[in-house]
Design an enzyme around this catalytic site. Sequence first.
Site, PDB file in Angstrom:
ATOM      1  N   GLU A  57       0.794  -1.292  -0.023  1.00  0.00           N
ATOM      2  CA  GLU A  57       0.215   0.159  -0.149  1.00  0.00           C
ATOM      3  C   GLU A  57       0.573   1.485   0.163  1.00  0.00           C
ATOM      4  O   GLU A  57       1.971   0.987   0.347  1.00  0.00           O
ATOM      5  CB  GLU A  57      -0.870   0.093   1.090  1.00  0.00           C
ATOM      6  CG  GLU A  57      -2.426  -0.953   1.089  1.00  0.00           C
ATOM      7  CD  GLU A  57      -1.734  -2.565   1.702  1.00  0.00           C
ATOM      8  OE1 GLU A  57      -0.650  -2.154   2.866  1.00  0.00           O
ATOM      9  OE2 GLU A  57      -2.174  -3.101   2.034  1.00  0.00           O
ATOM     10  N   TYR A  69       7.722   2.581  -7.952  1.00  0.00           N
ATOM     11  CA  TYR A  69       6.677   1.351  -7.250  1.00  0.00           C
ATOM     12  C   TYR A  69       6.384   1.590  -8.930  1.00  0.00           C
ATOM     13  O   TYR A  69       6.449   0.349  -9.040  1.00  0.00           O
ATOM     14  CB  TYR A  69       5.567   1.427  -6.382  1.00  0.00           C
ATOM     15  CG  TYR A  69       6.011   0.682  -5.378  1.00  0.00           C
ATOM     16  CD1 TYR A  69       6.976   0.916  -5.140  1.00  0.00           C
ATOM     17  CD2 TYR A  69       4.947   2.390  -4.303  1.00  0.00           C
ATOM     18  CE1 TYR A  69       7.079   1.075  -3.249  1.00  0.00           C
ATOM     19  CE2 TYR A  69       5.490   2.851  -2.746  1.00  0.00           C
ATOM     20  CZ  TYR A  69       6.202   2.006  -2.574  1.00  0.00           C
ATOM     21  OH  TYR A  69       6.975   2.239  -1.577  1.00  0.00           O
TER      22      TYR A  69
END
Length: 108
Positions: A57, A69
């Site tokens: 997350e 990411y």
Amino acid sequence: PYTTIAPTKLPALVFDEIHINNIALRPQYRGLGYGTALLLHVLAEAQRLGARRATLEVRAGNIGARRLYERLGFYIAGTRRNYYTNPVEDALILWRDDPSNPPKTASG
């Protein structure tokens, strides 16, 4: 002297999925490639442990982390509304399939 660059928690392997609990860099080490190196190391360890997918997350407003990411092959799969506090903010749920397959744009 020893300097901590990135406090981390070990990722959790659940069946064939790795959950990356926490990756954080001290501000003075951001943008220098340490985050990429650290995450690639975690993904290599995930592969060694038999993980077929990876998840984490991230705060919706953490643009630098999101770019890292996404550059490493993670994609947005969902949102947890008001997940974070201080300040209240949504969490984006990211997944990456096949940790053994490094992304083409892993430099940086």
